[in-house]
Design an enzyme around this catalytic site. Structure first.
Site, short mmCIF file in Angstrom:
data_model
loop_
_atom_site.label_atom_id
_atom_site.label_comp_id
_atom_site.label_asym_id
_atom_site.label_seq_id
_atom_site.Cartn_x
_atom_site.Cartn_y
_atom_site.Cartn_z
N HIS A 117 -6.55 -5.95 -8.67
CA HIS A 117 -5.53 -5.47 -7.72
C HIS A 117 -4.60 -4.43 -8.33
CE1 HIS A 117 -5.46 -9.12 -4.78
NE2 HIS A 117 -6.24 -8.15 -4.36
N HIS A 347 2.63 -3.06 2.97
CA HIS A 347 1.56 -3.36 2.01
C HIS A 347 2.20 -3.50 0.63
CE1 HIS A 347 -2.07 -2.67 -0.53
NE2 HIS A 347 -2.60 -3.43 0.40
#
Ligand SMILES: CC(C)c1cccc2c(O)c(C(=O)O)cnc12
Length: 460
Positions: A117, A347
């Site tokens: 990530h 986000h």
């Protein structure tokens, strides 16, 4: 004002906090000026004369990414660090075939269900090294109409004295922790970048690194990564208990993992204990701390600029949600009136400790880590080891390393922000879900009401 200025002027105006949101298409230019950057801004010639760069991320659209570099920089060496395997890895390498300057490094993922990530840039200029830590995938959709967070370092000058792991470190140990993070990949393709970092003076870095690396971390390594690193940093540099033990904690994120059948399994004991850590060990159990979670409602997504498709990047699945109904009582809506981003779905992932009056904060963290054990780690074997599945990275802002105060003055009202104000991505106080509000879930149909484009959401 700043709306027409060069990116480097936006950067300078935002010092020393250096915390930005991505520019959003379709909102007033009032909210795309100060404290905002696009990817083109970050990579622009005004920020430095690029020689080569390294992009850590999860998703890449290679042709679009190259287009975000100035023409003069598009042939410079670019290393992309990803976690893809098999077909996805082949697809990425195929997309880059015609760009002979692009190389790849596949981060090893030996823990099941782990992902890469981490979203970070190393930008090597002719006059030094810049580091960017952020929350956006390198795909157009992530930089178009969402709320994303970015920390941008100063340009770190080269050390005259040659490579050193310790020379050129900062009071926040930024160099030591960044080298420790990159070393954890054990990847030969990163060796040159480890060397670049060791050859530069990072002493002006004023934030702490909070990273996650897959593995079962025990003994001293237990505090090197994940929520146990945050616990250690807050134990050493957090607010004193007299001041903040009654202050709430906020978690804000765009996805959620399986957290167990009740809050005691992980969220309200292990995880909150780290987030609520105050300076000095507290043997006496402190008063319970309020934990408020900000996660978009179905209506936030439906009425957003993107409409229901915004929910394609908010992957909370029904199979996970139905196992943890207890979690949804913690939830608050996405509200960002102050930043003009009510309709720019988050986000970004952030965690912070605001005052009960909402005008101050004891610390602020921007990170790639969502609300999941995979990202933050889960203690095992009676707390002797921390099991982490994914690579993540974020930066922790502690007031005394940035302003002359023990706390940040904070607000989302960017138009009123003073030079020393920590400009927040969302409004405080957080607004609780109404009785009829539901958390966004991406893999069920939403067809009661059409979205801002007149469409329904019918995932198959
Ligand atoms: C469930 C997975 C495949 C997913 C779906 C949609 C968006 C995602 C995303 O944005 C990230 C990330 O940003 O790292 C990571 N996984 C994402």
């Amino acid at each position: 004002s700043l709306t027409s200025k060069e990116p480097i002027d936006i950067f300078t105006h935002a010092q020393p906090l250096s915390f930005f949101l991505t520019k959003v298409h379709g909102i007033s230019s009032d909210y795309n000026g100060a404290y905002t950057m696009s990817l083109r801004d970050i990579l622009s010639e005004s920020m430095g004369n690029l020689q080569e760069s390294c992009q850590f991320n999860y998703m890449f659209e290679i042709p679009w990414l190259i287009q975000q570099y100035p023409t003069s920089f598009r042939q410079k060496p670019l290393l992309c660090v990803h976690g893809f395997q098999g077909g996805q890895k082949a697809g990425l390498e195929a997309d880059a075939r015609k760009f002979t300057n692009i190389k790849f490094c596949q981060a090893k993922l030996e823990m099941p269900y782990g992902t890469h990530h981490t979203k970070m840039m190393f930008l090597m200029y002719d006059n030094g090294l810049r580091v960017v830590i952020h929350t956006a995938n390198l795909i157009e959709r992530d930089w178009h109409q969402k709320t994303q967070g970015i920390w941008i370092s100063p340009v770190f000058p080269k050390l005259k004295s040659g490579p050193s792991p310790t020379q050129g470190d900062s009071p926040t140990h930024f160099k030591r922790d960044l080298l420790q993070y990159v070393a954890a990949y054990k990847a030969y393709q990163l060796k040159d970048w480890q060397d670049h970092i060791s050859r530069h003076d990072l002493s002006s870095a004023n934030v702490f690194i909070v990273g996650s690396v897959p593995g079962r971390h025990m003994a001293e390594k237990k505090h090197w990564f994940g929520h146990m690193k945050l616990r250690k940093l807050l134990n050493e540099n957090g607010p004193v208990k007299e001041q903040a033990s009654k202050w709430p904690v906020i978690g804000q994120f765009s996805s959620i993992g399986s957290l167990g059948a009740s809050k005691e399994n992980w969220l309200s004991v292990e995880f909150l204990q780290s987030l609520a850590t105050v300076k000095g060990t507290s043997s006496v159990p402190l008063a319970p701390v309020e934990f408020k979670l900000i996660f978009p409602t179905v209506d936030n997504v439906r009425t957003s600029l993107e409409g229901y498709p915004a929910g394609g990047s908010i992957p909370y699945s029904i199979n996970v949600a139905k196992k943890q109904p207890w979690l949804h009582s913690y939830f608050h809506q996405w509200k960002s009136e102050g930043r003009g981003r009510n309709r720019a779905m988050p986000h970004i992932k952030t965690y912070c400790r605001p005052s009960p009056t909402w005008g101050e904060a004891a610390w602020f963290l921007v990170t790639s880590s969502n609300l999941s054990k995979a990202a933050w780690g889960a203690l095992e074997k009676k707390g002797s080891q921390l099991m982490i599945r994914s690579y993540e990275i974020g930066v922790l802002f502690i007031p005394k390393y940035l302003v002359e105060n023990a706390v940040f003055k904070c607000s989302s009202k960017v138009k009123e922000a003073g030079q020393k104000t920590f400009v927040l991505p969302y409004d405080l106080p957080p607004r609780a879900y109404t009785k009829s509000d539901k958390p966004w879930i991406w893999d069920i149909a939403h067809k009661e009401l059409p979205d801002s484009n007149g469409n329904m959401w019918c995932p198959s």
